[in-house]
Design a protein around this motif. Structure first.
Motif, PDB file in Angstrom:
ATOM      1  N   ILE A  14       0.828  -1.205  -0.187  1.00 51.59           N
ATOM      2  CA  ILE A  14      -0.054  -0.043   0.099  1.00 51.59           C
ATOM      3  C   ILE A  14       1.002   1.131  -0.213  1.00 51.59           C
ATOM      4  CG2 ILE A  14      -0.292   0.159   2.626  1.00 51.59           C
ATOM      5  CD1 ILE A  14      -2.779   0.776  -0.165  1.00 51.59           C
ATOM      6  N   TYR A  15       2.030   1.200   0.530  1.00 44.91           N
ATOM      7  CA  TYR A  15       2.890   2.374   0.591  1.00 44.91           C
ATOM      8  C   TYR A  15       3.260   2.711  -0.920  1.00 44.91           C
ATOM      9  CZ  TYR A  15       3.596   1.968   5.584  1.00 44.91           C
ATOM     10  OH  TYR A  15       3.547   1.789   6.781  1.00 44.91           O
ATOM     11  N   GLY A  16       3.603   1.599  -1.401  1.00 48.88           N
ATOM     12  CA  GLY A  16       4.164   2.141  -3.069  1.00 48.88           C
ATOM     13  C   GLY A  16       2.977   2.628  -3.874  1.00 48.88           C
ATOM     14  N   ILE A  17       1.653   1.981  -3.665  1.00 47.55           N
ATOM     15  CA  ILE A  17       0.454   2.250  -4.271  1.00 47.55           C
ATOM     16  C   ILE A  17       0.271   3.447  -3.884  1.00 47.55           C
ATOM     17  CG2 ILE A  17      -2.019   2.025  -4.432  1.00 47.55           C
ATOM     18  CD1 ILE A  17      -1.378  -1.173  -3.916  1.00 47.55           C
ATOM     19  N   ARG A  18       0.283   4.119  -2.782  1.00 43.54           N
ATOM     20  CA  ARG A  18      -0.224   5.404  -2.544  1.00 43.54           C
ATOM     21  C   ARG A  18       1.034   6.513  -3.056  1.00 43.54           C
ATOM     22  NH1 ARG A  18      -3.480   9.298  -1.973  1.00 43.54           N
ATOM     23  NH2 ARG A  18      -3.171  10.759  -0.004  1.00 43.54           N
ATOM     24  N   LEU A  19       2.252   6.070  -2.994  1.00 40.79           N
ATOM     25  CA  LEU A  19       3.182   6.966  -3.639  1.00 40.79           C
ATOM     26  C   LEU A  19       2.906   7.107  -5.147  1.00 40.79           C
ATOM     27  CD1 LEU A  19       5.736   8.607  -3.708  1.00 40.79           C
ATOM     28  CD2 LEU A  19       7.087   6.527  -4.030  1.00 40.79           C
ATOM     29  N   LEU A  20       2.333   6.180  -5.870  1.00 39.03           N
ATOM     30  CA  LEU A  20       2.012   6.191  -7.073  1.00 39.03           C
ATOM     31  C   LEU A  20       0.791   7.022  -7.241  1.00 39.03           C
ATOM     32  CD1 LEU A  20       3.014   2.571  -8.339  1.00 39.03           C
ATOM     33  CD2 LEU A  20       3.973   4.596  -9.322  1.00 39.03           C
ATOM     34  N   GLU A  21       0.032   6.840  -6.476  1.00 38.46           N
ATOM     35  CA  GLU A  21      -1.250   7.595  -6.768  1.00 38.46           C
ATOM     36  C   GLU A  21      -0.868   9.242  -6.432  1.00 38.46           C
ATOM     37  OE1 GLU A  21      -4.914   4.964  -4.880  1.00 38.46           O
ATOM     38  OE2 GLU A  21      -3.717   6.059  -3.363  1.00 38.46           O
ATOM     39  N   ILE A  22      -0.014   9.559  -5.458  1.00 41.67           N
ATOM     40  CA  ILE A  22       0.407  11.022  -5.239  1.00 41.67           C
ATOM     41  C   ILE A  22       1.007  11.463  -6.632  1.00 41.67           C
ATOM     42  CG2 ILE A  22       1.629  12.485  -4.003  1.00 41.67           C
ATOM     43  CD1 ILE A  22      -0.768  11.708  -2.740  1.00 41.67           C
ATOM     44  N   LEU A  23       1.989  10.757  -7.097  1.00 43.24           N
ATOM     45  CA  LEU A  23       2.726  11.109  -8.031  1.00 43.24           C
ATOM     46  C   LEU A  23       2.022  11.171  -9.536  1.00 43.24           C
ATOM     47  CD1 LEU A  23       6.364   9.587  -7.160  1.00 43.24           C
ATOM     48  CD2 LEU A  23       5.305  11.991  -6.949  1.00 43.24           C
ATOM     49  N   SER A  24       0.984  10.342  -9.555  1.00 40.74           N
ATOM     50  CA  SER A  24       0.301  10.429 -10.940  1.00 40.74           C
ATOM     51  C   SER A  24      -0.398  11.649 -11.086  1.00 40.74           C
ATOM     52  CB  SER A  24      -0.580   9.027 -10.860  1.00 40.74           C
ATOM     53  OG  SER A  24      -1.904   9.232  -9.836  1.00 40.74           O
ATOM     54  N   ASP A  25      -0.769  12.315 -10.079  1.00 41.14           N
ATOM     55  CA  ASP A  25      -1.531  13.582 -10.141  1.00 41.14           C
ATOM     56  C   ASP A  25      -0.552  14.707 -10.412  1.00 41.14           C
ATOM     57  OD1 ASP A  25      -3.914  12.514  -9.228  1.00 41.14           O
ATOM     58  OD2 ASP A  25      -3.539  13.039  -7.124  1.00 41.14           O
ATOM     59  N   ARG A  26       0.572  14.271 -10.704  1.00 37.96           N
ATOM     60  CA  ARG A  26       1.729  15.496 -11.026  1.00 37.96           C
ATOM     61  C   ARG A  26       2.087  15.550 -12.597  1.00 37.96           C
ATOM     62  NH1 ARG A  26       4.767  17.735  -6.706  1.00 37.96           N
ATOM     63  NH2 ARG A  26       5.717  18.943  -8.332  1.00 37.96           N
ATOM     64  N   GLN A  27       1.849  16.610 -13.148  1.00 35.08           N
ATOM     65  CA  GLN A  27       2.184  16.518 -14.612  1.00 35.08           C
ATOM     66  C   GLN A  27       3.768  16.693 -14.928  1.00 35.08           C
ATOM     67  OE1 GLN A  27      -0.206  16.122 -17.039  1.00 35.08           O
ATOM     68  NE2 GLN A  27      -1.526  15.790 -15.332  1.00 35.08           N
ATOM     69  N   ASP A  28       4.647  17.146 -13.829  1.00 32.19           N
ATOM     70  CA  ASP A  28       5.723  17.442 -14.063  1.00 32.19           C
ATOM     71  C   ASP A  28       6.772  16.048 -13.538  1.00 32.19           C
ATOM     72  OD1 ASP A  28       4.961  17.885 -11.320  1.00 32.19           O
ATOM     73  OD2 ASP A  28       6.705  19.007 -10.849  1.00 32.19           O
ATOM     74  N   ILE A  29       6.129  15.040 -13.381  1.00 30.98           N
ATOM     75  CA  ILE A  29       6.651  14.033 -12.948  1.00 30.98           C
ATOM     76  C   ILE A  29       6.290  12.839 -13.772  1.00 30.98           C
ATOM     77  CG2 ILE A  29       7.073  12.183 -10.848  1.00 30.98           C
ATOM     78  CD1 ILE A  29       6.728  14.812  -9.101  1.00 30.98           C
ATOM     79  N   GLU A  30       7.413  11.956 -14.222  1.00 25.88           N
ATOM     80  CA  GLU A  30       7.277  10.689 -14.742  1.00 25.88           C
ATOM     81  C   GLU A  30       7.668   9.708 -13.865  1.00 25.88           C
ATOM     82  OE1 GLU A  30       9.461  10.790 -18.356  1.00 25.88           O
ATOM     83  OE2 GLU A  30       8.490  12.319 -19.351  1.00 25.88           O
ATOM     84  N   THR A  31       6.810   8.549 -13.927  1.00 26.72           N
ATOM     85  CA  THR A  31       7.017   7.210 -13.059  1.00 26.72           C
ATOM     86  C   THR A  31       7.247   6.099 -13.991  1.00 26.72           C
ATOM     87  OG1 THR A  31       4.922   7.053 -12.480  1.00 26.72           O
ATOM     88  CG2 THR A  31       5.896   8.247 -10.987  1.00 26.72           C
ATOM     89  N   TYR A  32       8.290   5.406 -13.589  1.00 21.56           N
ATOM     90  CA  TYR A  32       8.656   4.091 -14.332  1.00 21.56           C
ATOM     91  C   TYR A  32       8.571   2.983 -13.337  1.00 21.56           C
ATOM     92  CZ  TYR A  32      10.049   7.412 -17.518  1.00 21.56           C
ATOM     93  OH  TYR A  32      10.156   8.560 -18.763  1.00 21.56           O
ATOM     94  N   LEU A  33       7.643   2.258 -13.324  1.00 18.09           N
ATOM     95  CA  LEU A  33       7.362   1.081 -12.355  1.00 18.09           C
ATOM     96  C   LEU A  33       7.532  -0.359 -12.626  1.00 18.09           C
ATOM     97  CD1 LEU A  33       5.498   0.390  -9.772  1.00 18.09           C
ATOM     98  CD2 LEU A  33       3.620   0.200 -11.329  1.00 18.09           C
ATOM     99  N   VAL A  34       8.014  -0.937 -11.674  1.00 19.76           N
ATOM    100  CA  VAL A  34       8.442  -2.373 -11.787  1.00 19.76           C
ATOM    101  C   VAL A  34       7.780  -2.979 -10.472  1.00 19.76           C
ATOM    102  CG1 VAL A  34      10.122  -4.222 -11.897  1.00 19.76           C
ATOM    103  CG2 VAL A  34      10.639  -1.820 -12.791  1.00 19.76           C
ATOM    104  N   ILE A  35       7.091  -3.869 -10.541  1.00 17.23           N
ATOM    105  CA  ILE A  35       6.541  -5.038  -9.709  1.00 17.23           C
ATOM    106  C   ILE A  35       6.841  -6.236  -9.668  1.00 17.23           C
ATOM    107  CG2 ILE A  35       4.159  -5.515  -8.399  1.00 17.23           C
ATOM    108  CD1 ILE A  35       2.897  -3.322  -9.856  1.00 17.23           C
ATOM    109  N   SER A  36       7.455  -6.884  -8.563  1.00 19.59           N
ATOM    110  CA  SER A  36       7.955  -8.208  -8.577  1.00 19.59           C
ATOM    111  C   SER A  36       6.908  -9.030  -8.326  1.00 19.59           C
ATOM    112  CB  SER A  36       8.930  -8.402  -7.153  1.00 19.59           C
ATOM    113  OG  SER A  36       8.203  -8.489  -5.974  1.00 19.59           O
ATOM    114  N   PRO A  37       6.979 -10.380  -8.849  1.00 20.98           N
ATOM    115  CA  PRO A  37       5.772 -11.356  -8.858  1.00 20.98           C
ATOM    116  C   PRO A  37       5.345 -11.691  -7.355  1.00 20.98           C
ATOM    117  CG  PRO A  37       7.556 -11.863 -10.415  1.00 20.98           C
ATOM    118  CD  PRO A  37       8.175 -10.777  -9.619  1.00 20.98           C
TER     119      PRO A  37
END
Length: 189
Positions: A14-37
């Motif tokens: 949930i920590y990673g999910i919440r971080l992604l939620e916050i950053l996805s609202d920012r137009q000035d930030i690109e996120t590159y995600l990897v999730i382990s199996p």
């Protein structure tokens, strides 16, 4: 700003999910995600989210076995990498230079290119081996940010505790936020 985010198989996806939620609202930030199996399974067990939702929050998603991904190369320019949560297996692999998947390879690239690497371990209690690996990484500049929330902001819900940790990660990335009330000193009667 470009940030690599990895979610590994420790409890606390949930920590990673919440971080992604916050950053996805920012137009000035690109996120590159990897999730382990294992993290994909933990997301299903510990949260109400589906891994496909989590992947949709990122600018780009890469499979953890795709060592041809751009983030596996030092020539790909990015600002920081956050592994949230970071399993002890992943932390150990990084500490010992064992790059067997895209997460550990991207972390190795982050280190060799002298970019910011933030690890959010979620394990308790910690063994001497865990502590030695964390110390080894801290000595070379890795930020070790354990998922240990504070309580001075008087949390009322679990989301307040999650936001505290995510806010601390954002602080390390120099990204402004208002996820929790900052300490302003004791106010005695």
């Amino acid at each position: 700003m470009r940030i690599i985010i990895a979610i590994t198989g420790a409890s606390g996806a949930i920590y990673g999910i919440r971080l992604l939620e916050i950053l996805s609202d920012r137009q000035d930030i690109e996120t590159y995600l990897v999730i382990s199996p294992p993290a994909e399974e933990i997301i299903k067990v510990e949260t109400d989210y589906d891994p496909s939702y989590v992947k949709s929050l990122a600018t780009r998603y890469f499979d953890s076995n795709d060592l041809t991904a751009p983030i596996a190369s030092g020539s790909f320019l990015f600002d920081a990498m956050v592994i949230i949560p970071c399993s002890m297996k992943t932390l150990s692999a990084i500490a010992h230079g064992y790059s067997s998947n895209l997460i550990t390879r991207a972390a190795e690239v982050t280190l060799k290119e002298k970019r910011k690497l933030i690890l959010v371990p979620r394990e308790t209690p910690l063994s001497a081996i865990h502590l030695e690996n964390m110390l080894k990484l801290a000595k070379i500049g890795v930020v070790i940010l354990p998922a240990c929330p504070g309580f001075y902001h008087l949390p009322k819900k679990i989301t307040d505790l999650i936001d505290f940790i995510v806010g601390k990660v954002l602080d390390q990335l120099d990204i402004e936020h208002d996820l929790y009330k900052r300490w302003s000193g004791l106010m005695l009667p």
